[in-house]
Enzyme design. Structure first.
Site, mmCIF file in Angstrom:
data_model
loop_
_atom_site.group_PDB
_atom_site.id
_atom_site.type_symbol
_atom_site.label_atom_id
_atom_site.label_comp_id
_atom_site.label_asym_id
_atom_site.label_seq_id
_atom_site.Cartn_x
_atom_site.Cartn_y
_atom_site.Cartn_z
ATOM 1 N N PRO A 222 44.060 -19.054 44.028
ATOM 2 C CA PRO A 222 43.436 -20.277 43.770
ATOM 3 C C PRO A 222 43.608 -20.655 42.286
ATOM 4 O O PRO A 222 43.482 -20.836 41.344
ATOM 5 C CB PRO A 222 41.670 -19.895 43.398
ATOM 6 C CG PRO A 222 42.189 -18.406 43.319
ATOM 7 C CD PRO A 222 43.303 -17.274 43.730
ATOM 8 N N ASP B 73 46.638 -19.057 38.100
ATOM 9 C CA ASP B 73 45.905 -18.726 39.066
ATOM 10 C C ASP B 73 44.099 -18.298 38.541
ATOM 11 O O ASP B 73 44.697 -17.255 37.237
ATOM 12 C CB ASP B 73 46.417 -17.324 38.900
ATOM 13 C CG ASP B 73 46.061 -17.110 40.312
ATOM 14 O OD1 ASP B 73 44.804 -16.742 40.278
ATOM 15 O OD2 ASP B 73 46.452 -15.111 40.373
ATOM 16 N N HIS B 74 43.371 -18.996 38.849
ATOM 17 C CA HIS B 74 42.496 -18.832 38.670
ATOM 18 C C HIS B 74 41.497 -17.661 38.378
ATOM 19 O O HIS B 74 40.087 -17.412 37.533
ATOM 20 C CB HIS B 74 40.969 -20.028 38.925
ATOM 21 C CG HIS B 74 40.892 -20.800 38.024
ATOM 22 N ND1 HIS B 74 39.578 -20.640 36.895
ATOM 23 C CD2 HIS B 74 40.273 -21.723 37.788
ATOM 24 C CE1 HIS B 74 39.386 -21.940 35.761
ATOM 25 N NE2 HIS B 74 39.800 -22.873 37.012
ATOM 26 N N ARG B 75 42.195 -16.368 39.363
ATOM 27 C CA ARG B 75 41.396 -14.992 39.075
ATOM 28 C C ARG B 75 41.736 -14.112 37.732
ATOM 29 O O ARG B 75 41.323 -13.694 37.505
ATOM 30 C CB ARG B 75 41.756 -14.616 40.402
ATOM 31 C CG ARG B 75 41.699 -15.067 41.332
ATOM 32 C CD ARG B 75 42.375 -14.531 42.595
ATOM 33 N NE ARG B 75 44.043 -14.372 42.542
ATOM 34 C CZ ARG B 75 44.482 -14.310 43.527
ATOM 35 N NH1 ARG B 75 44.468 -13.450 44.113
ATOM 36 N NH2 ARG B 75 46.505 -14.212 43.093
ATOM 37 N N CYS C 153 42.042 -16.126 34.365
ATOM 38 C CA CYS C 153 41.477 -16.655 33.824
ATOM 39 C C CYS C 153 40.956 -17.587 33.363
ATOM 40 O O CYS C 153 40.804 -18.318 34.873
ATOM 41 C CB CYS C 153 42.379 -16.627 32.387
ATOM 42 S SG CYS C 153 43.740 -17.783 32.872
#
Length: 504
Positions: free
Chosen positions: A300, A474-476, A478
């Site tokens: 994501p 990658d929003h997972r 941070c």
């Protein structure tokens, strides 16, 4: 003299390391019948990482190539078969009589020896039973004719004693009728006409290869079997059909009015397009497609960007060049140095995600990848342990790996293990993009072109060298605060390179 046995030795596609499971055949360096030595390069293959030359661990004669160029093989699949040893004699008389020639039963041959013997016979006869793209010899075929003659005579010779025995036994029985000879004569008399008829039919049937010629003959009712071909190898040409049509018209003797009323042949319809060209995804192109598709599917990602004044960075580059370090330090090396410093401050971005265990793996060292465009496509060489290098060392390693990448000589380990990627797409004359993260990494920094733009400096409007930085993450691993903090740190270092001295 005796003949040494050539045992077959099968060499399979070896494990090329770095988790590679398959490779595509690019070019064979040998052909069937060639003699190879131990560790001789026999084929060039292309993996998802690089082009690799594969040596063979055997010596002998190439018996088979198990795949054509362009074929994708999995690790462990058959690659090449080599016959070990070489024949000591060629002439059959020099080898001495065979067991069957001495009256004994022939010895059974093991499959490997039988295959080698079959290959040897085919090679000497020019059978054509070889890989597409490699020809066969067209030398004298006397030995093959001798073999065929012996094979034809063999059954007759062996059948004669049996027939004699049957005749003898039949003569001993009262009233017995010897019908073997008439039956054989009848069989031969029936087989001969069929053979001659088939031969005559095959030799007199013309060939009309062109669809236009066949259509013309069909429209005018011309029987192609009655047309005398004038083309090479008995091919019926258009003029042959036209002559047949003219002769048929002369036999019919049509009146002038009927001839004038005869419609002309319909114009040929234009051929339609064959459709779009289909290009298979192979080698580097397929590896890029798989990795980027997986990145878009699993990660994501989000992208943020900022315009920066790079005038100060260009001035720092000139100072380093005039310092006489002995290494040319380019802008990419300076950006690499800045990224290493930024990842030290924001280690969350130097991570990968283990989806199976649902864990974030934060790496201790920075293994910096950089995008390089080559003739084979886009590759990402990796500078391992970039956090331990100086700016000059980073510049030297960038130059070395770039040269290897352009020559297609990168080893597999130089293309794996990256934890962060730097992409300078400004060399293509573009300002910005939304970069796709290089899976399984967690972030990528893109650098656009340097252009002159109006910029406010100390309240004054001036012309400065400006570039755009794009950052995908990658929003997972941070949130936006970490990503924004990293990008802002990079921008500040570009505008004021002296900030790097704080971490020196």
């Amino acid at each position: 003299m005796t003949t040494a046995t050539r045992l077959e030795q099968l060499f399979r596609l070896p494990d090329l390391g770095e988790g590679l499971t398959e490779a595509e055949i690019v070019e064979w360096k040998v052909a069937v019948g060639d003699t190879v030595t131990v560790d001789q390069v026999v084929v060039e293959v292309e993996t998802a990482k690089a082009a690799v030359e594969v040596p063979v661990p055997y010596a002998g004669t190439v018996l088979r190539l198990h795949a054509e160029a362009g074929t994708v093989l999995a690790v462990g699949e058959p690659l090449i078969t080599v016959g070990a040893g070489a024949p000591a004699g060629v002439d059959g008389a020099a080898r001495g009589p065979r067991p069957e020639e001495e009256g004994g039963a022939p010895r059974p041959m093991v499959p490997a020896v039988a295959a080698a013997e079959r290959y040897r016979e085919e090679e000497q006869a020019g059978s054509g039973n070889v890989l597409i793209g490699y020809g066969t010899g067209h030398g004298p075929t006397t030995s093959r004719r001798r073999r065929r003659a012996a094979a034809a005579a063999g059954p007759s010779a062996s059948a004669a004693p049996a027939g004699a025995a049957r005749s003898a036994s039949a003569a001993q029985r009262p009233g017995a009728v010897d019908s073997a000879a008439p039956a054989a004569t009848a069989t031969a008399s029936h087989a001969a006409p069929r053979t001659s008829a088939a031969t005559a039919t095959a030799s007199h049937v013309p060939r009309a290869i062109s669809p236009l010629v066949r259509r013309m003959a069909r429209d005018h009712g011309v029987d192609l079997t009655g047309v005398s071909p004038s083309g090479p190898a008995g091919v019926v040409l258009r003029r042959d059909v036209e002559q047949a049509i003219a002769r048929a018209g002369q036999k019919a003797s049509p009146s002038p009015a009927h001839t004038a009323a005869t419609p002309a042949p319909a114009p040929q319809e234009p051929t339609t397009a064959a459709g779009p060209e289909r290009i298979p995804l192979r080698g580097v192109r397929r590896a890029v497609a798989d990795k980027l598709s997986r990145s878009r599917t699993e990660i994501p990602d989000a992208t943020t960007w900022v315009d920066v004044d790079a005038t100060g960075l260009l001035e720092a580059k000139k100072v380093l060049e005039s310092a006489g370090t002995g290494t040319r330090i380019g802008l990419l090396a300076l950006f690499a140095r800045i990224c290493v410093a930024g990842l030290r401050r924001f280690p969350e971005l130097n991570s990968t995600v283990d989806t199976e265990r649902r864990e974030i793996l934060r790496h201790d060292g920075v293994h910096l990848g950089f995008a390089a465009q080559t003739e084979r496509g886009l590759v990402v060489p990796v500078i391992h342990d970039a956090h331990l290098m100086t700016t000059a060392q980073l510049a030297a390693e960038l130059a070395r790996l770039t040269e290897l990448a352009r020559g297609g000589n990168l080893p597999p380990h130089a293309l794996t293990g990256g934890t962060f990627t730097l992409n300078n797409y400004g060399v293509f004359g573009v300002d910005g993009s939304t970069p796709i993260i290089n899976h399984p990494e967690a972030a990528l920094l893109g650098v656009g072109r340097l252009v002159d733009k109006p910029w406010v400096t100390d309240g004054q409007l001036t012309v400065r060298k400006v570039t755009q930085l794009s950052f995908s993450f990658d929003h997972r691993v941070c949130d936006g605060g970490v990503a924004g903090g990293f990008l802002r740190f990079v921008a500040d270092c570009v505008e004021r390179p002296a900030i790097l001295l704080a971490d020196a």
